[in-house]
Every structure is written in structure tokens, then in C-alpha cells.
Design an enzyme around this catalytic site. Structure first.
Site, PDB file in Angstrom:
ATOM      1  CD  GLU A 182      24.132  40.480 -20.956  1.00  0.00           C
ATOM      2  OE1 GLU A 182      22.899  40.221 -21.003  1.00  0.00           O
ATOM      3  OE2 GLU A 182      24.899  39.940 -20.140  1.00  0.00           O
TER       4      GLU A 182
ATOM      5  CE  LYS B 140      25.484  39.455 -16.356  1.00  0.00           C
ATOM      6  NZ  LYS B 140      24.923  38.903 -17.623  1.00  0.00           N
TER       7      LYS B 140
ATOM      8  CB  CYS C 190      21.747  40.700 -18.110  1.00  0.00           C
ATOM      9  SG  CYS C 190      20.427  39.586 -18.678  1.00  0.00           S
TER      10      CYS C 190
END
Lengths: 296, 296
Positions: B45, B118, B155
Site C-alpha cells: 500500500e 479502497k 489494508c
């Protein structure tokens, strides 16, 4: 009040051919758990019988009973005597041709608090449950039992994150999984360790994703199957893990025993504050979870 | 054709203050992975920067770039040169005031295959992502890359079973999780082992529940925080696990390295046949997953 600490007990037992004897044995183990401080005890899936789903036999429907029925009556008396709440999985006869794999929740005064009917029904060689059990129609509720909200899910349900999430969304802080899972003896050596570890891991994952305790009660022992089959060796390993997935207490692979642990609402509060997963769910983007598969 | 075996590589790296240097280092590690057989490489990331979300500073928006932009151009050239497909996480500038934490998928010929933004955005002390990133609006798709369908999640998404399930419902057989997760140094001794184990377990759980491979690429090293903060020690531990949750390959806690594993469509087929969870999902009973909480 919902909160504080509760000691829970999981009964891990081996089933014989006589349901009356299994009931007596379960009663002994409940008494043992209560004596050691348990306020809420969970029995394994279909604890009255050997795992009859190893083959399809129409006579096995005679094993089913209504709710309320003789087993809930007997265990309500045990609950009152031992002053312990109980989760009692049984083969439910609801109507002619309508049978379920269910679990009854009994308060410590013997009151029936609710019923869960297994929603996800397996069908595999040696696990012919689709023959016996209609899929549950009561959803994934939570119940108030022994002073806290709990979810009850049964065996195959344990592989479904949706089931755990929905019970947790209903406010459950402990998910119980009465279970009957084991090895095909011929697969045990090559596959056994990975299979059991996957079973344990996916349930610990539900604990972590939802910030809840998870408690799985399994049976032990080898039960012979129909002619030509090697039967099933149930792997025990009943366990309780905390909202971070840490295993607090765990049974062996082969022994009858009571697995005890204390669950604590303040631990749920703490874990969910520090890891605030609940806050950030994208409920605007989850509609397709209701699809079987998304063809492109 | 979708299928067969693919060797995947995860880049585990430590980020310095200079984005150009981070790009050079990532390029070296991609080359190393390709040399060792990787056909598809995933970077961690926000690999171009130190984890700037440790504090809120309006100047950090200068770090963002468009897609396509200089980094996708540079890495498309790397993809072509090394003949390797790439997953490239970066800070996306989409419009004035519209920024995302994104990942670009590049085929081995440098073609841009897609973008993931995300969806679940954290906000914790030291992880102030809600300040920088608007939540993604592209859902949880799967993409065809290096001859197979893959999902990319980033994540915080890794804690959400819904995200993994949706990418898998779109046909992904490998889920990649570019990540930046670590310890607050003062928590490491007391909480560190349980935190990292929970991170690993919940992702292995997604692999098991969905019958997919999971591959998480994390950064390593200590990065200082703002004055008065102890910074973050990123815990590495990048790993690949198979559709039964068995870890195939895993990085260390502190070293830069490439983590390689081979993913195999026939293994996905085999696991899903033997553990047919997909068949039995109760899609009629999952509507409430779109609720924030179910008040009684």
C-alpha cells in the site's frame, strides 16, 4: 442488565447408541460444568444420538421430537436443579415431513428462551443432512440468555461469515457453535491437521471480524458408518476464543470433558473501540451478497 | 484461458523519505521477483511514500497523482521490461478535493487493466486515513490479470468478510491485500503478538470461507511519527495462503524481501468441490447485512 462476566461451559462428549444413556451422560457433564462455575452450558449438535446422517434411512425420522418435548422437559429440570442456562441441540420434528436440526435455549429457571434452526445444511459423503433437515426459517437471531446476548449457530453454519455477522448485528457478544465434525479415517493422516486447523481458523476469524467470543462444542470418538464405510472420527477440540481470536480454552481430540472459559463484556467493548471495524462497514455496497454468483 | 498455475510475488519493503528512491527500490525488487519466476507482483500500500497518514497535514495532498500518471507510466515500462503483471498501490488524485487510496492493475504488456479504490477507510490515532481518502466508489470487482481473475483489496478492507466475499463472487481466485500495518512501539510487547496473529488469522479465514488464495504485501521498518509520537513499526510478515488457509510462503518481521508462491486453479477447484460452501449460501436470508446494526 446485559454485561459483566459469565462463565460458559462446553460439553465435549462421545455418543453411544442409546439416547437415554447419552442424555444421562450429558446431564453428568452439565452438573460437572455447573460445579466448576459454569452459568451457561452448550451441548454438542444432535447430542442425543450417534451421528445418524452417515447414511439415509427413513426410520431415523423416528428419532426426532417436538419442541417442547421430552428432551426439553428433562433438560429444563436439569437447568433448574443445576441453576445453569443451557443450549440444547436436537433433531426437531415440527410437522409431518418438516424436520430441522435445531437448538433450544433454556434459561436457568427452565424457561424456553428461543429456538435456532440450522440455516446452512451440508450434504457430503457421510454427512447426508439435506435428506433429514429442512433449512431453518428463523434467520440468525440473538437471544438473551444468562444475562447476555448470545447467538447460536450449528456446525456447517460455522463456515459462513454471513451467519456470524448477522448474529453479531443482532447484538450477540458470544457465538455458540454446537458441532459434529470429524475426520474420514482414511483422510486423517494426509489431510487431518489442515482440516481441523481450517475449522478452527475460520471460526477465530469470525471472532476477530465481529469482535465477539466464539465457543464451539464438538463431539469425540469414532462412530461406525454403514457397511463399506470407515465411519467418522469426531475430532473434539472444542474451544472458546476471545474477540481478538485468542484461544482461551480448548479440549483434546479424543476425551470427554468440559471446556470452561469466562466471557467479559468489557473485553468486547475494549476490542471494538480499539479496532473499530463496525464503524466502517460499507453497507451501501453489500447488496450483491444476496447473489449466488456474479456472472460477468 | 483462465486457469493453470501462476507464480505470484509480494514485495515487502521499507520506505524512505524520497519517493524517487522508493520507486527505484520497488523496481529492483520487482526485477528480483521476475527473475525468480514471478508472473504477477504486488507492491505494498502507498509504496511511494512513508506512511504520511500518521498525521493530518494539508501539504501531503501534493503527494497524490492522477491515474494514469507518472508512476503508472514508469511501472508500465517496468512491467514490459520484466514481462510481469503488476499491482501498484498509490495515492490517487482524481479531482480537486477528491483523493483515493487506490491500486492500479497493469498487465505484463503495460496495459492498464483496472483500478481498485479502497472501500473501507480507517481512522485511528496514527492512521488518519479518513482525512486523506474519500471512500472508494468502484465496489469489490475482480480483474483478469496474468491469466486469472484476481481481487485487489487494500489494508483495512482485510478485516471485512463482506469485501472478500464480494470479490470472490465476482470470480476472483486470488485476493491481494497491499497493506501498511504495524505496531505502535509502546504496544508491541504486550499486544504485538496477538495483533499480528489476528491480522493473519482473519485473512486466512477469508481464504477458507471463500476457497481462494490470499496474498498480503506489507511494508517493514520503523517510521517516525509527528513530535510526541513513537511512530509505527511496520510488521512485514507478508504471506500467501492457499484456499484451505495453509500458509505457503511468508516474509519476516523486519527484512525487505520478495515472497513468492504458486497459485493453482486446480487447487481452488478441488477445495471447493470437497468443501462445497458456495452451494449452500442462504442468499434468501442475507438482506440485513446491509444494515449498520439491528436494534431490537
Amino acid at each position: 442488565m446485559i454485561g459483566g462476566c459469565t462463565t460458559i461451559g462446553l460439553v465435549q462428549m462421545a455418543m453411544g447408541v442409546d439416547p437415554g444413556e447419552n442424555l444421562r451422560r450429558a446431564t453428568q457433564l452439565i452438573a460437572q460444568a455447573a460445579e466448576r462455575g459454569a452459568e451457561l452450558v452448550c451441548l454438542p449438535e444432535l447430542f442425543l444420538q450417534r451421528y445418524f446422517c452417515q447414511h439415509e434411512d427413513v426410520r431415523h425420522f423416528d428419532l426426532a421430537e417436538p419442541i417442547p418435548g421430552p428432551t426439553t422437559e428433562a433438560l429444563a429440570a436439569v437447568a433448574r436443579r443445576e441453576r445453569v442456562a443451557l443450549i440444547v441441540p436436537l433433531f426437531e420434528r415440527r410437522a409431518p415431513g418438516v424436520f430441522h436440526n435445531s437448538a433450544v435455549l433454556l434459561a436457568a429457571d427452565g424457561t424456553r428462551v428461543g429456538v435456532y434452526r440450522k440455516m446452512h445444511i451440508p450434504d457430503d459423503p457421510g454427512f447426508y443432512e439435506k435428506y433429514y433437515f429442512a433449512p431453518g426459517d428463523l434467520g440468525f437471531p440473538a437471544f438473551e440468555l444468562a444475562g447476555r446476548r448470545v447467538g447460536v449457530l450449528i456446525c456447517w453454519d460455522q463456515w459462513y461469515p454471513e451467519a456470524a455477522r448477522l448474529a453479531a448485528l443482532h447484538g450477540a457478544s458470544v457465538l455458540f457453535y454446537p458441532t459434529a465434525i470429524g475426520w474420514h479415517p482414511h483422510e486423517k493422516q494426509a489431510e487431518g491437521a489442515a482440516q481441523r486447523e481450517a475449522w478452527r481458523t475460520v471460526q477465530r476469524g469470525h471472532a476477530i471480524a465481529n469482535g465477539v467470543y466464539v465457543a464451539a462444542a464438538n463431539r469425540v470418538g469414532h462412530e461406525p458408518g454403514p457397511t463399506g464405510s470407515a465411519g467418522i472420527e469426531f475430532w473434539g477440540s472444542s474451544f472458546v476464543c476471545d474477540p481478538q481470536g485468542t484461544v482461551l480454552s480448548e479440549g483434546g481430540e479424543a476425551d470427554e470433558q468440559v471446556v470452561l472459559a469466562t466471557v467479559d463484556s468489557s473485553r468486547v467493548e475494549q476490542v471494538r473501540r480499539h479496532w473499530p471495524f463496525w464503524r466502517d462497514r460499507r453497507i451501501d455496497a453489500y447488496a450483491d451478497l444476496q447473489r449466488r454468483f456474479i456472472d460477468e
